[in-house]
Design an enzyme around this catalytic site. Sequence first.
Site, PDB file in Angstrom:
ATOM      1  CE1 TYR A  91      -4.183   1.804   0.478  1.00  0.00           C
ATOM      2  CE2 TYR A  91      -2.883   3.039   2.018  1.00  0.00           C
ATOM      3  CZ  TYR A  91      -4.155   2.823   1.255  1.00  0.00           C
ATOM      4  OH  TYR A  91      -5.227   3.832   1.300  1.00  0.00           O
ATOM      5  CB  SER A 185       1.223  -5.573   2.875  1.00  0.00           C
ATOM      6  OG  SER A 185       0.160  -4.755   3.460  1.00  0.00           O
ATOM      7  CD  GLN A 186      -2.070  -1.962  -2.382  1.00  0.00           C
ATOM      8  OE1 GLN A 186      -3.232  -1.218  -2.062  1.00  0.00           O
ATOM      9  NE2 GLN A 186      -1.326  -1.601  -2.969  1.00  0.00           N
ATOM     10  CG  ASP A 271       0.905  -7.150  10.727  1.00  0.00           C
ATOM     11  OD1 ASP A 271       0.803  -5.793  10.979  1.00  0.00           O
ATOM     12  OD2 ASP A 271       0.876  -7.674   9.781  1.00  0.00           O
ATOM     13  CG  HIS A 300       2.530  -4.699   7.768  1.00  0.00           C
ATOM     14  ND1 HIS A 300       1.489  -5.701   7.631  1.00  0.00           N
ATOM     15  CD2 HIS A 300       2.479  -4.002   6.672  1.00  0.00           C
ATOM     16  CE1 HIS A 300       1.072  -5.723   6.614  1.00  0.00           C
ATOM     17  NE2 HIS A 300       1.382  -4.683   5.852  1.00  0.00           N
TER      18      HIS A 300
END
Length: 320
Positions: A91, A185-186, A271, A300
């Site tokens: 992101y 992640s994204q 996270d 994260h």
Amino acid sequence: MFTDLPEAELRQHRSDLCEPADFDAFWADTLAEARSCGDPVAATPVPTPLTGVDVFDVTFPGFAGQPVRAWLRMPRGVNGPLPTIVQYVGYGGGRGHPLENLLWSAAGFAHLQMDTRGQGSGWSRGDTPDVAAAGPQAPGMATRGVEDPRRYYYRRFLTDAVRAVDALTDLPVVDPARVAVLGHSQGGAAALAAAALAPGVRAAVAHVPFLCDISRAVTLTDSTPYREIRDYLAVHRDREEQVLRTLSYVDGVAFARRATVPARFSVALMDEIVPPSTVYAAYHDYRGDKELTVWRYNGHEAGAIDDDAAAIDFLRTSLK
């Protein structure tokens, strides 16, 4: 600190996601429309000071045929079609600089790094606009068009992710029988969607994937991007049902229920951005062969370079 359920409970956690009845038709129609339009894939050599890697500036047709940029990096002097990694970005980032992110080509893969429409001004540069009308939204991308699944930002982004895999058929350096998708992640969310929706994918790597078990995630963290959804609903108090319905069309748990290729996941128990239970939810519902690495003392960033090293081994085995 640990940010979610105790580890023993995480191992038992399952999502209660209720998928919309037209989920499969929604994505079939979206992808059919995208595949019906747009200019051909273009790849232009990029002069660089590198001696071991060739870089190409790629443009391919994404959502609604709109042009999406990417870097193709490949080891110099290697003849014949190569096993290929399609990588999606986290992101706020874009495809970055052509001299960045050389790990995968140095490891012997052709490496297509997709740009992220409308992003790429947070921690790495981007070159692809998000050409779409949007109504009211919280700052960021997570609520752009969120009241209508057909106008929602992540419908466009995930379509781009699938079309990036489609684009490989026009790149002769690629072995179409050895294609994997990867992201953090994204980017992990995109990898799960592509594993479910792109027929050419043979393996997937999803490190701490975003957009999984979304209705749970927004109640567990104050961190963006999920915070954007909570902030939106805090103002638009009468739109919860409408917003959660839109989000169910892009939930990684639904894609996990449809993906059958071998997959590697990672999760970090400290996270604060992607709640660990949401990763477990996608992992537990994933239909294909799968493995999960748990990082107990990480946030994260998860396993960072250790995740990458394990992914190289996993992908070499999966794409051999």
